[in-house]
Design a protein around this motif. Structure first.
Motif, PDB file in Angstrom:
ATOM      1  N   TYR A  61       0.844  -1.187   0.000  1.00  0.00           N
ATOM      2  CA  TYR A  61       0.000   0.000   0.000  1.00  0.00           C
ATOM      3  C   TYR A  61       0.888   1.249   0.000  1.00  0.00           C
ATOM      4  CZ  TYR A  61      -4.323  -2.572   0.907  1.00  0.00           C
ATOM      5  OH  TYR A  61      -5.411  -3.401   0.800  1.00  0.00           O
ATOM      6  N   THR A  62       0.428   2.280  -0.665  1.00  0.00           N
ATOM      7  CA  THR A  62       1.155   3.533  -0.791  1.00  0.00           C
ATOM      8  C   THR A  62       0.633   4.540   0.232  1.00  0.00           C
ATOM      9  OG1 THR A  62       1.450   3.147  -3.155  1.00  0.00           O
ATOM     10  CG2 THR A  62       1.702   5.411  -2.386  1.00  0.00           C
ATOM     11  N   GLU A  63       1.542   5.121   0.991  1.00  0.00           N
ATOM     12  CA  GLU A  63       1.159   6.091   2.019  1.00  0.00           C
ATOM     13  C   GLU A  63       0.914   7.464   1.398  1.00  0.00           C
ATOM     14  OE1 GLU A  63       3.605   8.426   5.350  1.00  0.00           O
ATOM     15  OE2 GLU A  63       3.567   6.254   5.686  1.00  0.00           O
ATOM     16  N   ALA A  64      -0.124   8.127   1.875  1.00  0.00           N
ATOM     17  CA  ALA A  64      -0.389   9.512   1.495  1.00  0.00           C
ATOM     18  C   ALA A  64      -0.952  10.225   2.717  1.00  0.00           C
ATOM     19  CB  ALA A  64      -1.373   9.588   0.342  1.00  0.00           C
ATOM     20  N   GLU A  65      -0.471  11.421   2.947  1.00  0.00           N
ATOM     21  CA  GLU A  65      -0.959  12.216   4.066  1.00  0.00           C
ATOM     22  C   GLU A  65      -1.878  13.289   3.503  1.00  0.00           C
ATOM     23  OE1 GLU A  65       0.826  13.923   8.214  1.00  0.00           O
ATOM     24  OE2 GLU A  65       2.172  13.631   6.539  1.00  0.00           O
ATOM     25  N   LEU A  66      -3.137  13.270   3.947  1.00  0.00           N
ATOM     26  CA  LEU A  66      -4.146  14.181   3.430  1.00  0.00           C
ATOM     27  C   LEU A  66      -4.619  15.138   4.513  1.00  0.00           C
ATOM     28  CD1 LEU A  66      -6.307  11.572   1.475  1.00  0.00           C
ATOM     29  CD2 LEU A  66      -4.412  12.939   0.613  1.00  0.00           C
ATOM     30  N   GLU A  67      -4.953  16.353   4.115  1.00  0.00           N
ATOM     31  CA  GLU A  67      -5.486  17.333   5.065  1.00  0.00           C
ATOM     32  C   GLU A  67      -6.870  16.930   5.536  1.00  0.00           C
ATOM     33  OE1 GLU A  67      -5.273  21.442   4.056  1.00  0.00           O
ATOM     34  OE2 GLU A  67      -3.300  21.197   3.130  1.00  0.00           O
ATOM     35  N   ASN A  68      -7.683  16.396   4.629  1.00  0.00           N
ATOM     36  CA  ASN A  68      -9.057  16.016   4.943  1.00  0.00           C
ATOM     37  C   ASN A  68      -9.077  14.632   5.580  1.00  0.00           C
ATOM     38  OD1 ASN A  68     -11.793  15.623   5.041  1.00  0.00           O
ATOM     39  ND2 ASN A  68     -12.148  16.134   2.912  1.00  0.00           N
ATOM     40  N   THR A  69      -9.784  14.489   6.682  1.00  0.00           N
ATOM     41  CA  THR A  69      -9.873  13.180   7.340  1.00  0.00           C
ATOM     42  C   THR A  69     -11.000  12.331   6.762  1.00  0.00           C
ATOM     43  OG1 THR A  69     -11.279  14.068   9.082  1.00  0.00           O
ATOM     44  CG2 THR A  69      -8.913  14.017   9.505  1.00  0.00           C
ATOM     45  N   PHE A  70     -11.823  12.938   5.892  1.00  0.00           N
ATOM     46  CA  PHE A  70     -12.920  12.206   5.263  1.00  0.00           C
ATOM     47  C   PHE A  70     -12.606  11.976   3.795  1.00  0.00           C
ATOM     48  CE2 PHE A  70     -14.799  14.628   8.734  1.00  0.00           C
ATOM     49  CZ  PHE A  70     -15.387  13.599   9.458  1.00  0.00           C
ATOM     50  N   LEU A  71     -12.775  10.748   3.356  1.00  0.00           N
ATOM     51  CA  LEU A  71     -12.553  10.403   1.956  1.00  0.00           C
ATOM     52  C   LEU A  71     -13.895  10.372   1.236  1.00  0.00           C
ATOM     53  CD1 LEU A  71      -9.938   7.552   2.428  1.00  0.00           C
ATOM     54  CD2 LEU A  71      -9.520   9.916   1.733  1.00  0.00           C
ATOM     55  N   PRO A  72     -13.894  10.625  -0.068  1.00  0.00           N
ATOM     56  CA  PRO A  72     -15.159  10.623  -0.808  1.00  0.00           C
ATOM     57  C   PRO A  72     -15.785   9.232  -0.880  1.00  0.00           C
ATOM     58  CG  PRO A  72     -13.298  11.031  -2.275  1.00  0.00           C
ATOM     59  CD  PRO A  72     -12.762  10.971  -0.899  1.00  0.00           C
ATOM     60  N   VAL A  73     -17.111   9.205  -0.945  1.00  0.00           N
ATOM     61  CA  VAL A  73     -17.835   7.953  -1.117  1.00  0.00           C
ATOM     62  C   VAL A  73     -17.391   7.333  -2.444  1.00  0.00           C
ATOM     63  CG1 VAL A  73     -20.116   6.945  -1.472  1.00  0.00           C
ATOM     64  CG2 VAL A  73     -19.810   8.766   0.206  1.00  0.00           C
ATOM     65  N   GLY A  74     -17.159   6.040  -2.444  1.00  0.00           N
ATOM     66  CA  GLY A  74     -16.757   5.350  -3.673  1.00  0.00           C
ATOM     67  C   GLY A  74     -15.271   5.380  -3.933  1.00  0.00           C
ATOM     68  N   ILE A  75     -14.473   5.806  -2.968  1.00  0.00           N
ATOM     69  CA  ILE A  75     -13.034   5.942  -3.162  1.00  0.00           C
ATOM     70  C   ILE A  75     -12.386   4.624  -3.588  1.00  0.00           C
ATOM     71  CG2 ILE A  75     -12.469   5.558  -0.728  1.00  0.00           C
ATOM     72  CD1 ILE A  75     -10.592   8.158  -2.651  1.00  0.00           C
ATOM     73  N   ASN A  76     -12.946   3.494  -3.168  1.00  0.00           N
ATOM     74  CA  ASN A  76     -12.360   2.199  -3.526  1.00  0.00           C
ATOM     75  C   ASN A  76     -13.171   1.474  -4.604  1.00  0.00           C
ATOM     76  OD1 ASN A  76     -14.495   1.688  -1.880  1.00  0.00           O
ATOM     77  ND2 ASN A  76     -13.480   0.130  -0.645  1.00  0.00           N
ATOM     78  N   ALA A  77     -13.981   2.220  -5.346  1.00  0.00           N
ATOM     79  CA  ALA A  77     -14.814   1.610  -6.387  1.00  0.00           C
ATOM     80  C   ALA A  77     -14.101   1.507  -7.730  1.00  0.00           C
ATOM     81  CB  ALA A  77     -16.106   2.404  -6.553  1.00  0.00           C
ATOM     82  N   GLY A  78     -12.875   2.018  -7.802  1.00  0.00           N
ATOM     83  CA  GLY A  78     -12.093   1.878  -9.029  1.00  0.00           C
ATOM     84  C   GLY A  78     -12.216   3.045  -9.982  1.00  0.00           C
ATOM     85  N   TYR A  79     -12.735   4.190  -9.518  1.00  0.00           N
ATOM     86  CA  TYR A  79     -12.798   5.338 -10.422  1.00  0.00           C
ATOM     87  C   TYR A  79     -12.146   6.590  -9.838  1.00  0.00           C
ATOM     88  CZ  TYR A  79     -17.353   5.730  -7.986  1.00  0.00           C
ATOM     89  OH  TYR A  79     -18.367   5.757  -7.062  1.00  0.00           O
TER      90      TYR A  79
END
Length: 78
Positions: free
Chosen positions: A24-42
């Protein structure tokens, strides 16, 4: 800032977790909430930021349509 770990297929996001894991690739994001569907492949990871790829979303939406919807679309096109 929150660290997330992304499983990638090229730059397409396939999975997201909040703990370090091999492959897995690490990324540090300012937002603690990810968008719905983030792991849906788009979503793509661009410069450490998840970005919606509308063409991939339309492809995924098209592929996941129910048989009833496909039949209705076929009848309406006739």
């Amino acid at each position: 800032m929150t660290k997330f770990y992304f499983q990638l297929d090229g730059d397409i996001i396939r999975d997201v977790i909040t703990y370090q894991h091999e492959g897995y690739t690490e990324a540090e994001l300012e937002n603690t909430f990810l968008p719905v569907g983030i792991n849906a492949g788009y979503y793509r990871l661009k410069d450490g930021v998840p970005v919606l790829d509308q063409a991939l979303k339309e492809e995924a939406d098209h592929a996941s349509r129910s048989a009833d919807y496909v039949e209705l679309e076929r009848r309406l096109a006739a």
